[in-house]
Design a protein around this motif. Sequence first.
Motif, PDB file in Angstrom:
ATOM      1  N   GLN A   1       0.834  -1.205   0.000  1.00 23.62           N
ATOM      2  CA  GLN A   1       0.000   0.000   0.000  1.00 23.62           C
ATOM      3  C   GLN A   1       0.869   1.255   0.000  1.00 23.62           C
ATOM      4  N   ARG A   2       1.980   1.208   0.720  1.00 24.82           N
ATOM      5  CA  ARG A   2       2.904   2.350   0.723  1.00 24.82           C
ATOM      6  C   ARG A   2       3.540   2.541  -0.647  1.00 24.82           C
ATOM      7  N   LEU A   3       3.928   1.435  -1.264  1.00 22.91           N
ATOM      8  CA  LEU A   3       4.519   1.523  -2.595  1.00 22.91           C
ATOM      9  C   LEU A   3       3.538   2.145  -3.579  1.00 22.91           C
ATOM     10  N   ASN A   4       2.272   1.824  -3.439  1.00 27.15           N
ATOM     11  CA  ASN A   4       1.254   2.405  -4.312  1.00 27.15           C
ATOM     12  C   ASN A   4       1.194   3.915  -4.144  1.00 27.15           C
ATOM     13  N   LEU A   5       1.284   4.386  -2.907  1.00 27.26           N
ATOM     14  CA  LEU A   5       1.269   5.833  -2.660  1.00 27.26           C
ATOM     15  C   LEU A   5       2.466   6.523  -3.291  1.00 27.26           C
ATOM     16  N   LEU A   6       3.628   5.895  -3.155  1.00 26.40           N
ATOM     17  CA  LEU A   6       4.860   6.548  -3.583  1.00 26.40           C
ATOM     18  C   LEU A   6       5.063   6.531  -5.096  1.00 26.40           C
TER      19      LEU A   6
ATOM     20  N   ALA B   1      16.215   7.443   0.255  1.00 20.42           N
ATOM     21  CA  ALA B   1      15.159   6.450   0.416  1.00 20.42           C
ATOM     22  C   ALA B   1      14.742   6.336   1.882  1.00 20.42           C
ATOM     23  N   LYS B   2      15.720   6.366   2.795  1.00 22.59           N
ATOM     24  CA  LYS B   2      15.411   6.239   4.216  1.00 22.59           C
ATOM     25  C   LYS B   2      14.622   7.448   4.702  1.00 22.59           C
ATOM     26  N   MET B   3      15.044   8.650   4.289  1.00 24.42           N
ATOM     27  CA  MET B   3      14.338   9.861   4.710  1.00 24.42           C
ATOM     28  C   MET B   3      12.900   9.851   4.199  1.00 24.42           C
ATOM     29  N   GLN B   4      12.721   9.431   2.952  1.00 27.48           N
ATOM     30  CA  GLN B   4      11.376   9.374   2.392  1.00 27.48           C
ATOM     31  C   GLN B   4      10.511   8.372   3.166  1.00 27.48           C
ATOM     32  N   GLY B   5      11.096   7.218   3.500  1.00 26.68           N
ATOM     33  CA  GLY B   5      10.361   6.214   4.260  1.00 26.68           C
ATOM     34  C   GLY B   5       9.987   6.707   5.647  1.00 26.68           C
TER      35      GLY B   5
ATOM     36  N   ILE C   1      -5.440  -6.481 -10.646  1.00 30.71           N
ATOM     37  CA  ILE C   1      -4.143  -6.888 -11.150  1.00 30.71           C
ATOM     38  C   ILE C   1      -3.044  -5.999 -10.583  1.00 30.71           C
ATOM     39  N   GLU C   2      -3.334  -4.712 -10.399  1.00 26.17           N
ATOM     40  CA  GLU C   2      -2.331  -3.805  -9.844  1.00 26.17           C
ATOM     41  C   GLU C   2      -2.164  -4.025  -8.344  1.00 26.17           C
ATOM     42  N   GLN C   3      -3.267  -4.343  -7.651  1.00 22.88           N
ATOM     43  CA  GLN C   3      -3.139  -4.719  -6.244  1.00 22.88           C
ATOM     44  C   GLN C   3      -2.243  -5.946  -6.115  1.00 22.88           C
ATOM     45  N   ALA C   4      -2.523  -6.954  -6.956  1.00 19.83           N
ATOM     46  CA  ALA C   4      -1.737  -8.186  -6.906  1.00 19.83           C
ATOM     47  C   ALA C   4      -0.271  -7.911  -7.227  1.00 19.83           C
ATOM     48  N   SER C   5      -0.027  -7.040  -8.209  1.00 20.64           N
ATOM     49  CA  SER C   5       1.344  -6.719  -8.604  1.00 20.64           C
ATOM     50  C   SER C   5       2.119  -6.096  -7.448  1.00 20.64           C
ATOM     51  N   ASN C   6       1.506  -5.131  -6.776  1.00 20.53           N
ATOM     52  CA  ASN C   6       2.164  -4.486  -5.635  1.00 20.53           C
ATOM     53  C   ASN C   6       2.347  -5.459  -4.478  1.00 20.53           C
ATOM     54  N   LEU C   7       1.317  -6.275  -4.232  1.00 27.21           N
ATOM     55  CA  LEU C   7       1.382  -7.201  -3.106  1.00 27.21           C
ATOM     56  C   LEU C   7       2.462  -8.254  -3.329  1.00 27.21           C
ATOM     57  N   TYR C   8       2.490  -8.856  -4.518  1.00 32.36           N
ATOM     58  CA  TYR C   8       3.462  -9.918  -4.761  1.00 32.36           C
ATOM     59  C   TYR C   8       4.877  -9.365  -4.878  1.00 32.36           C
ATOM     60  N   HIS C   9       4.995  -8.099  -5.251  1.00 35.53           N
ATOM     61  CA  HIS C   9       6.306  -7.447  -5.197  1.00 35.53           C
ATOM     62  C   HIS C   9       6.800  -7.415  -3.749  1.00 35.53           C
ATOM     63  N   ALA C  10       5.909  -7.054  -2.825  1.00 31.50           N
ATOM     64  CA  ALA C  10       6.282  -7.018  -1.406  1.00 31.50           C
ATOM     65  C   ALA C  10       6.574  -8.420  -0.882  1.00 31.50           C
TER      66      ALA C  10
ATOM     67  N   TYR D   1      15.948  -1.511   1.826  1.00 31.07           N
ATOM     68  CA  TYR D   1      16.439  -1.392   3.203  1.00 31.07           C
ATOM     69  C   TYR D   1      15.547  -0.468   4.026  1.00 31.07           C
ATOM     70  N   SER D   2      15.271   0.717   3.508  1.00 27.86           N
ATOM     71  CA  SER D   2      14.509   1.695   4.288  1.00 27.86           C
ATOM     72  C   SER D   2      13.065   1.261   4.486  1.00 27.86           C
ATOM     73  N   GLU D   3      12.463   0.642   3.468  1.00 23.72           N
ATOM     74  CA  GLU D   3      11.062   0.229   3.596  1.00 23.72           C
ATOM     75  C   GLU D   3      10.917  -0.888   4.623  1.00 23.72           C
ATOM     76  N   ILE D   4      11.834  -1.837   4.601  1.00 22.16           N
ATOM     77  CA  ILE D   4      11.752  -2.954   5.540  1.00 22.16           C
ATOM     78  C   ILE D   4      11.980  -2.485   6.968  1.00 22.16           C
ATOM     79  N   THR D   5      12.975  -1.653   7.171  1.00 21.03           N
ATOM     80  CA  THR D   5      13.251  -1.167   8.523  1.00 21.03           C
ATOM     81  C   THR D   5      12.145  -0.240   9.020  1.00 21.03           C
ATOM     82  N   ALA D   6      11.483   0.478   8.114  1.00 17.65           N
ATOM     83  CA  ALA D   6      10.382   1.363   8.507  1.00 17.65           C
ATOM     84  C   ALA D   6       9.185   0.571   9.018  1.00 17.65           C
ATOM     85  N   LEU D   7       9.064  -0.697   8.620  1.00 16.22           N
ATOM     86  CA  LEU D   7       7.952  -1.542   9.063  1.00 16.22           C
ATOM     87  C   LEU D   7       8.274  -2.303  10.350  1.00 16.22           C
ATOM     88  N   GLY D   8       9.393  -1.967  10.980  1.00 15.35           N
ATOM     89  CA  GLY D   8       9.723  -2.612  12.249  1.00 15.35           C
ATOM     90  C   GLY D   8      10.512  -3.896  12.109  1.00 15.35           C
TER      91      GLY D   8
END
Length: 723
Positions: free
Chosen positions: A480-485, A507-511, A537-546, A709-716
């Motif tokens: 969902q975050r990737l979709n926003l960005l 990337a870290k600052m943006q996250g 299809i776009e939901q699936a694309s973003n989700l499976y990317h994650a 790196y920044s996205e994963i660490t931003a999620l805890g």
Amino acid sequence: MYLAFGIIFLLIIAAIAGVIVFTTVRSVRGGGEMLTKKNMLYLAPVFLLIYFLYVTATVYNGVKLDFFYCFTLINTALDALKFESAAELIAPLCDKYPIFYADFVLAYLLGSATVILSIASFFSRRINNYFYVKTALRKKCDIVVGDSADSVNYVKRTKNSLLLGVNVTSQRYSDLIKQGVPVLRAPLETKRLEGKLKKGGYELIVFRDGKIAYTKIIETFTEISETIGIKLHLEAAQQEMKILKEKFIKKADKNSNLYIAGFSKYELMARKFVTEYPITKYIPRSFYNGNFTVKNDKQINVVFIGFGKVNYQFFRMCAMQFQFAREDGGRLASKPVKYYVYDNKEESLHNEFFSRILYEFDEEFADCDFPKPEKICELEICRTDINSVEAKKNFRSLVSENSFTYFIVSLDDDLQDASYAQTVKRILGAEENYRVFVRAKNDNGEKLNDEEDRIIYFGEDKKLYTRENIINDDLCELAQRLNLLYNKISNPPEWLQSLKSRKDLTAKMQGDILGASLAEPKNREFMIKKWSALPYIEQASNLYHALNLPFKLNLLGFEMVKKTDKNGSGISEEEFGEVYENSGKATGYGDYSFFFNTQSSNVLAYIEHSRWNALYILYDYRQMKKEEMEVIEDIDAYGNTVVSMPHKNAEQKRHACITSYYGLHELISYKYKCMYGEDLDESKYGNNAKLQELGKIYAYDYMDLDRIYSEITALGYIIKRSK
């Protein structure tokens, strides 16, 4: 003497009251109920206390005590428990010794309290249920709709949740609350539910075995959500949700207060599998070159033993997620995984995925304007008895020094699965390049997996239907975050517009900024709303990317784990950058030739495009023809002419990017020629904004990878080196 008796009675009253208070408080603190039928036990000592007080008053009054009079006093004492006092009997004693006033008053109060508690105990569960439901609704709890085994288990395991009992009988209602399941009884009627759910902000969950008509659910809660916010989660596979979305949820799409999502038991199981046990976690490091391409003499296999509902979903997920690259003459090439499917049932070996891979792929991509995409995988279907000598010989041949194999066992029951896994292990002997994964419901909650065991159990039922999987999935939030960005958001709020427009952010600052913004409930609601508005299809694309992040991290020799006080701080971003080699990031991807290098970042981007291809192909998409693409000229808000050339059509299921990684270059060249009437000149890429804009077809994958790196660490999570 009577004064001494008065003091003794006062102490007895205090002791009884103390015992009642102590046991009640201990029950509540221990998670029990304040009102239980045990409260009736208090009636006996209180009755005896009042009886002997009356006996004392009788003796003081000089009345002769015989059997019949003592028997009559029983009725008098019982009258006290009915809130009646024998005033004439006790008055002389109380006048002479005032301490008895305190004795009788406290005894009467104690008697009244025990009577009330005893009567209330008959309705205790209903009373407790009433107050729990009222409190939970104020806390915006999870509401599970429909009485079923999955619904009851979810409520039992999940705090701040309750069951919406639709058409629940009185007997069933009693049985549920006896089990400790909080129940809100109400029919699926808009007017009846609106008053009960007026607080809004609820997460509503509907399990398939609840046998609730989804059309009725959607209709009811679409109407309710026009005034209050509701999120509806339906147990349905992606294809089912697509049909529901197209046929029944059009009205809901226009309602910003209603969010509808789907989840599936086997989909959840497959998601957990590819994120917890990605094949890259186990493949020996000797199988890879320095840039994480697979060596040409190495082979990776996945064997499905049994092909029912579980392995059907696992095949789909693995085929989309497990993509590799190899080197071929200084260029990258696909290194497809070889899948073997073993089952003795003819009907199990025929499905749309096998048809898509073995037949339709060649037919639909035989006449392409751009290079055809690489094959999703290699596939061999074997109708055979898994206990046959032939099958076991095949299994043995798939494991060697140059071949790593996943065996996924899902037969009829846990015992059969576990037994056959041991058979496979025995056949393979001292071989090391394999893992056997076994479906185990494990209803008893036993510890099944040892750290170094080559047999790994997965799919425990109680770990599937959890709040974390259905509502609070971390990787879904990342999607969902990737979709926003990265997706185009029409009329974005100021906080998002300013974030996306800033070019000075790492990337870290943006996250970090995005994470802080999403702490605001209204911003999070905006994110979810934009996510739910995406085509499936776009939901699936973003989700499976994650979902593919653990696969890529393990390929690089890392893993992501939830951050706790015990597991340290993980590696730094600089340490991560030493492995993730990317020379294009420094120039802002201003050098077009970078996209055709063979660095580790190029390998990951190549794999990502292969994964994306597999997703779209298995969702029945085809490559768009050149004749289907048209140049469009628009005038923007500033009066400038904006030229575009869309290369996808969701309604027709066409996308021109369904080509090989290197075929994307031909797509970019063709679009540039059509839009600007010039041939693509790679040497001018760094100073050509128009070409750089088209070049984002390549660059987007790299920009996503740069933020791992920044996205994963931003999620805890933290990133650690693999063991």
